[in-house]
Design a protein around this motif. Structure first.
Motif, short mmCIF file in Angstrom:
data_model
loop_
_atom_site.label_atom_id
_atom_site.label_comp_id
_atom_site.label_asym_id
_atom_site.label_seq_id
_atom_site.Cartn_x
_atom_site.Cartn_y
_atom_site.Cartn_z
N SER A 1 33.07 46.34 42.49
CA SER A 1 33.41 47.15 43.66
C SER A 1 33.26 46.36 44.96
O SER A 1 34.16 46.38 45.81
CB SER A 1 32.52 48.40 43.70
OG SER A 1 32.79 49.15 44.86
N PRO B 1 37.92 37.60 43.82
CA PRO B 1 38.04 37.87 42.39
C PRO B 1 36.68 38.00 41.70
O PRO B 1 35.74 37.28 42.05
CB PRO B 1 38.80 36.65 41.86
CG PRO B 1 39.54 36.12 43.04
CD PRO B 1 38.64 36.37 44.22
N HIS C 1 44.30 53.47 32.89
CA HIS C 1 44.36 52.04 32.61
C HIS C 1 44.83 51.74 31.19
O HIS C 1 45.25 50.61 30.89
CB HIS C 1 43.03 51.37 32.95
CG HIS C 1 42.80 51.32 34.43
ND1 HIS C 1 43.49 50.46 35.25
CD2 HIS C 1 42.02 52.08 35.25
CE1 HIS C 1 43.12 50.66 36.51
NE2 HIS C 1 42.24 51.63 36.53
N ALA D 1 35.90 43.68 45.19
CA ALA D 1 37.20 44.27 45.53
C ALA D 1 37.28 44.59 47.01
O ALA D 1 38.31 44.36 47.66
CB ALA D 1 37.45 45.53 44.70
N LYS D 2 36.17 45.08 47.58
CA LYS D 2 36.18 45.39 49.01
C LYS D 2 36.40 44.12 49.82
O LYS D 2 37.14 44.10 50.81
CB LYS D 2 34.88 46.07 49.42
CG LYS D 2 34.92 46.67 50.83
CD LYS D 2 33.72 47.55 51.09
CE LYS D 2 33.98 48.56 52.21
NZ LYS D 2 34.18 47.99 53.53
N ASP E 1 41.12 52.18 44.23
CA ASP E 1 40.08 51.51 43.43
C ASP E 1 40.18 50.00 43.58
O ASP E 1 39.17 49.29 43.60
CB ASP E 1 40.20 51.90 41.95
CG ASP E 1 39.84 53.36 41.69
OD1 ASP E 1 39.37 54.04 42.63
OD2 ASP E 1 40.05 53.82 40.55
N ILE F 1 34.88 51.28 32.55
CA ILE F 1 36.02 51.71 33.34
C ILE F 1 35.83 51.48 34.84
O ILE F 1 36.80 51.28 35.57
CB ILE F 1 36.39 53.18 33.00
CG1 ILE F 1 37.75 53.54 33.56
CG2 ILE F 1 35.28 54.14 33.43
CD1 ILE F 1 38.88 52.70 33.00
N GLN F 2 34.57 51.43 35.29
CA GLN F 2 34.38 51.13 36.72
C GLN F 2 34.89 49.74 37.09
O GLN F 2 35.78 49.64 37.93
CB GLN F 2 32.91 51.32 37.12
CG GLN F 2 32.52 52.79 37.35
CD GLN F 2 31.08 52.92 37.79
OE1 GLN F 2 30.17 52.89 36.97
NE2 GLN F 2 30.83 53.05 39.08
N PRO F 3 34.38 48.65 36.47
CA PRO F 3 34.92 47.33 36.84
C PRO F 3 36.41 47.17 36.53
O PRO F 3 37.13 46.50 37.27
CB PRO F 3 34.08 46.35 36.02
CG PRO F 3 33.42 47.16 34.96
CD PRO F 3 33.26 48.54 35.54
N VAL F 4 36.86 47.82 35.45
CA VAL F 4 38.29 47.76 35.14
C VAL F 4 39.08 48.39 36.28
O VAL F 4 40.05 47.83 36.79
CB VAL F 4 38.59 48.47 33.79
CG1 VAL F 4 40.08 48.74 33.64
CG2 VAL F 4 38.08 47.62 32.62
N SER F 5 38.64 49.56 36.75
CA SER F 5 39.34 50.25 37.84
C SER F 5 39.33 49.43 39.12
O SER F 5 40.31 49.43 39.86
CB SER F 5 38.68 51.61 38.11
OG SER F 5 38.74 52.42 36.96
N ASN F 6 38.23 48.73 39.37
CA ASN F 6 38.12 47.94 40.58
C ASN F 6 38.83 46.59 40.46
O ASN F 6 38.69 45.73 41.33
CB ASN F 6 36.65 47.75 40.98
CG ASN F 6 36.02 49.02 41.51
OD1 ASN F 6 34.92 49.40 41.12
ND2 ASN F 6 36.71 49.71 42.40
N GLY F 7 39.56 46.39 39.36
CA GLY F 7 40.42 45.22 39.25
C GLY F 7 39.74 43.92 38.86
O GLY F 7 40.31 42.84 39.04
N ALA F 8 38.52 44.01 38.33
CA ALA F 8 37.86 42.79 37.87
C ALA F 8 38.56 42.23 36.64
O ALA F 8 39.23 42.97 35.91
CB ALA F 8 36.39 43.09 37.54
N LYS F 9 38.41 40.92 36.41
CA LYS F 9 38.87 40.31 35.16
C LYS F 9 37.76 40.52 34.15
O LYS F 9 36.67 39.96 34.30
CB LYS F 9 39.14 38.82 35.34
CG LYS F 9 40.15 38.50 36.44
CD LYS F 9 41.52 39.05 36.12
CE LYS F 9 42.47 38.86 37.30
NZ LYS F 9 43.76 39.55 37.09
#
Lengths: 450, 450
Positions: free
Chosen positions: A168, A176, B413, A171-172, B362, A192-200
Motif C-alpha cells: 500500500s 514497485p 483480480h 503504491a502511494k 487500489d 488480496i491486499q498486496p495483489v490489489s495494491n499492484g505488488a509483484k
C-alpha cells in the motif's frame, strides 16, 4: 514547523555492544558488516535534549491530529524522534498512528481494574500496526531515491500484514513492491491486499524460511531494498505507539502494557519508545510489560521461566494467531533486553483461551483479532494469578483489525473451535415473520439477557 | 469544557413545512404524530450564534487534537451542534470520526485535478461511516434510560453495516440490541459482527421490507427503541463529516464532494453539515455535490434527468455495491432538497465501472469497498464529461472498509467480474525457489512495471 537540517541526528548502530559500529541511514544496509548483528537506529540524545520535556509534550500535543502535513500522522508528529532529517516532500503517509485508545470502562469495572484501554492499532490504513513502521521505511526509500540512490523496488517475504502495508505505501509512493510467499501455503484472502495494491507477488515452491532466504539473496543486489523486520527503520515508526499511549492518557504512564509477541520486533519498539521518553524527561517511570505468546509458539515463555538465562528456538505449532506462529524470533535479543528493563512478564494462551478472550472482548463492544485475543487472555490469566492487581491501569495493544479474521469469528460462534466457552457463543434465532411470534421470542430473550 | 445545561437547544421538527410540529429529543418518536412525515433535528441557531464563527473553528480545532473525553471523538468534538444537552457521562463513544483525509496526490496529478482527497470513513471502529450516527443514537438512549425512560433494548432491521454499528455501541453501553434480518438471504460473514457483539439476531422468513415492517411493529412498544435511518438522531452524527472535511482542508470548502447514495440519509447529512457551517458563518460558499448511484439501483438518477420534477421508486437490481441496492430510498425528499441547493449532479456507475474504479484506486494505495468504487467511477466519468474540471479540488466520501469485501477483491483480480479492465487485474506469479529463476522473473517484471 520546518526543521533546520541536521538540527537533530540519527544513524544506524550495530546492536552488539562490543562493536557499536555506526552507518548513515542512507546506506542500503540491514546488518553490521563486521559481525552480521542487527542494527538499531540511534538518535543523538544530546541534540534532542536542547528541547525541554515540557516543550516536546506541548509540540506533540499541538501536532496530534494536526491538519498540517505531515503532522496528521501520529508517526510524523514525532518526526524529530523518528527520522529528523527526512524532507517533508519525501514523506509517504496514509494517516497512520493517532489510533483511538478505546476505553473499555464496563469491562474494567467487571474486572475491578482502575482502567482498561485497548490501543486500536488495527483501525488503520491497511488494518494492522505494520503501517506505523512501513510509513518510515518507504519514506526513507523515497528520500534515498530523491538523493540519487539507485533503488528500483522494495521487497519482503511475508504472508500477511507486512506485505499489505508494504504494497500500500509503495503504491502511494509509486515505487514497485515485490512480495515473496510460499506457494500453496497462503490463502488468497491473505494475499488480496498486496495483489490489489499492484505488488509483484511471487509464489515460491518452498516454505516461509525459504522465501526469507530468497529475499535476502535478492536484496544483496542493492537496487532492491529489504522491508522485512530485520530492517530497523520500521522500529522507529512502531516506537511512537508508546508516546501516543502516554499522550492519550494525559502524559501518564500506565501500570501495565500488554502486547502479543511473535517475531518480537513490536515489544522492542514499545520499550524503545518508553525509554526514549524517560531519557528525555517526559516520564519518570516505566510501565511493566506483559508479553503474551500463543502456547503453540512460545519459545520466549520457556526462556522467561529460566530467568532468560537461555533461549532455544522451537518449531512453532499451528495457532489461530497465525501472525505470531514463529518459533525462531528475529528480535529476541532486543526483546529480552526490554523485558528485563521493564520488569516484564511472559504469559501464554492456549487456543481456547485466546478464542474465548477475544469473544469476551467482543461482548464489550470490541471486534478483536486472534492476536489481540492472546493479549487479552494473558491479561485475564495475570489478574487471576494476582500478577496484575485490581486497581491498576492497563493498556492492551490490539495489533490488527478483526475484519481480517471473519472465518475465526464464524468458527468460534458456530462452536467449531474445540473447548471454548459455549456461554459466549452467539447464534441466530429463526422466527416466523409475524409480530406475535417475534414478541414471544423477544420476551424470553430480553428477560434472559446477560 | 463543560457546557451550561440549556445554553444551547435542539428538538425534533416535522419535515413537512406546512406542519413543522416539534417534539423534545427525549420523546420516543420517529415520525410526526399528525402526518407521519419524517422528523429532523432542529438546532436553535440564535443560541449557537452567540459564539462567533472564529470561536467555533478554534474550539473545534482545539478539540480535534484533544485527549479529553468526549472530545477524542470527531462527533463529540462538535457536541453543541449534535446533542448540546446530553450529559458527558451518558456519551457512548468508540473514537468515531476524526478519520484520515487521504491525499491521493499521485492520482490527482494523473487526473490533472488540483487535489483529490478520500475521506476514509471506513477506517472506523466497526468499519463504516455508520459509527458516526450510531454513537449519537445510542448515547441519547443511554441518557433517556438515565432519565427514567423505560427502554429495554435498541432494534434495527439490517443486513450489514447498520447492525454492526448498533450491536457494537449497544454492547459498549450494556444495552441489549435486537437485529432483524431476512432468513437465508444474508451471508454469515455479513452477520458475524453483530453476532460477535452479542446482539439478539432474529432471522425472519421474509425479505428486508418484511423485516422493516416487523421492527416498526415491535418498536411501537416504546420500550424498544428504533435505530433505523428513519430515526433522525443518526443524521446529527453523520453531518459532522462536512465540518471535519472542511476543517481538515484548513477550513477551505472543496469544489466538489462525491458521495455514493442508496437510502440517501448520508447525502442529507452531508448537506445539513455544510448548511449549518454557512448559517453560522464558518464558510461563505457551498461545495457542489456529485451523488453516485449504482446503475442497477438508480431511481434518483432517473429523477435527476427529469430535473427532479418527479420521483419514482424502482425495484433495485443486484449490484456489487450491496449496501446501496435500494429502489425506494427513505430519505429521498431530504436528498433532493440538498441536491437542488448544492447545484448537485447525479451520476451512475455500471458494475464494470465501479469495479474498475475501485481497482484503479487500489493501484494508488487505497483499498476501496464497492460503494466507494461507485463514487470513484462517477468522479472519473464526470471528469471525462467535463462536469468536474481539471484544476478543481475534490473530496470523495469512502463509506466502508475494503476489508469487509475480500470476495469482491478476489473475484475482480481472478477476472470473475465480467467486462472489467484486464490491465488492472493482478495475479500471483509462480516461480521455482532458486535465485536465478527469481531474478529472471524480476528482470521482466520490473522492466514492465506500470
Amino acid at each position: 514547523m520546518s526543521l533546520t537540517k541536521n538540527e537533530f541526528d540519527a544513524h544506524f548502530r550495530c546492536t552488539l555492544d562490543s562493536c557499536g559500529k555506526t552507518y548513515p541511514l542512507s546506506d542500503v544496509i540491514y546488518t553490521c558488516e563486521d559481525d552480521g548483528e542487527l542494527l538499531t537506529v540511534e538518535h543523538d540524545l544530546e541534540k534532542l535534549r536542547k528541547i525541554s520535556a515540557k516543550e516536546w509534550m506541548d509540540r506533540f500535543d499541538l501536532r496530534f491530529r494536526s491538519q498540517t502535513f505531515p503532522f496528521q500522522s501520529g508517526v510524523w508528529g514525532k518526526k524529530e524522534w523518528v527520522l529528523p532529517n527526512i524532507e517533508n516532500e519525501n514523506i509517504v503517509t496514509s494517516g497512520e498512528g493517532g489510533t483511538h485508545l478505546y476505553n473499555a470502562e464496563r469491562w474494567a469495572k467487571d474486572l475491578g481494574l482502575d482502567g482498561l484501554y485497548i490501543k486500536q492499532c488495527g483501525i488503520s490504513h491497511t488494518g494492522s500496526f505494520k503501517d506505523l513502521g512501513m510509513t518510515v521505511l518507504v519514506s526513507q526509500v523515497k528520500q534515498m531515491i530523491a538523493d540519487g540512490v539507485p533503488i528500483k523496488a522494495v521487497a519482503c517475504a511475508s504472508t500477511g500484514d507486512t506485505s499489505a502495508a508494504l504494497a500500500s505505501y509503495a503504491a502511494k509512493a509509486g515505487i514497485p513492491a515485490l512480495i515473496f510467499l510460499p506457494a500453496n501455503k497462503v490463502s488468497t484472502a491473505q494475499l488480496i491486499q498486496p495483489v490489489s495494491n499492484g505488488a509483484k507477488v511471487l509464489a515460491l515452491d518452498t516454505d516461509f524460511d525459504g522465501c526469507m532466504a530468497i529475499v535476502k539473496e535478492v536484496t544483496k543486489e542493492k537496487s532492491i531494498y529489504l522491508a522485512n523486520s530485520m530492517n530497523s527503520l520500521r522500529i522507529e515508526g512502531q516506537k511512537t505507539i508508546s508516546v501516543e499511549i502516554t499522550q492519550q492518557l494525559g502524559w501518564e504512564v500506565p501500570d501495565w502494557v500488554v502486547i502479543p509477541g511473535g517475531n518480537l520486533g513490536n515489544v522492542s519498539a514499545l520499550g524503545m519508545g518508553f525509554e526514549m521518553m524517560k531519557e528525555l524527561g517526559l516520564i519518570n517511570k516505566l510501565p511493566r510489560i506483559l508479553l503474551a505468546q500463543a502456547k503453540n509458539a512460545s519459545p520466549l515463555y520457556e526462556s522467561y521461566k529460566s530467568g532468560f538465562t537461555k533461549f532455544e528456538s522451537v518449531v512453532a505449532q499451528k495457532t489461530l494467531a497465525s501472525a505470531i506462529q514463529i518459533g525462531d524470533p528475529v528480535s529476541v535479543k532486543k526483546a529480552i533486553r526490554v523485558l528485563k528493563k521493564f520488569d516484564g512478564v511472559v504469559e501464554v494462551a492456549t487456543e481456547e483461551e485466546l478464542a474465548d478472550a477475544a469473544a469476551r472482548g467482543d461482548r464489550y463492544g470490541l471486534y478483536n483479532d486472534p492476536h489481540t485475543g492472546v493479549a487479552l487472555a494473558a491479561l485475564l490469566k495475570s489478574i487471576e494469578k494476582g500478577t496484575i492487581h485490581r486497581k491498576q491501569k492497563v493498556v492492551v495493544i490490539s495489533t490488527a483489525n478483526g475484519l481480517k479474521f471473519t472465518e475465526f469469528k464464524v468458527n468460534y460462534h458456530e462452536g467449531k473451535i474445540m473447548g471454548t466457552n459455549a456461554s459466549l457463543h452467539n447464534g441466530i434465532i429463526s422466527c416466523p415473520a409475524n409480530i406475535d411470534a417475534v414478541l414471544k421470542v423477544l420476551g424470553n430473550e430480553l428477560s434472559t439477557h446477560k
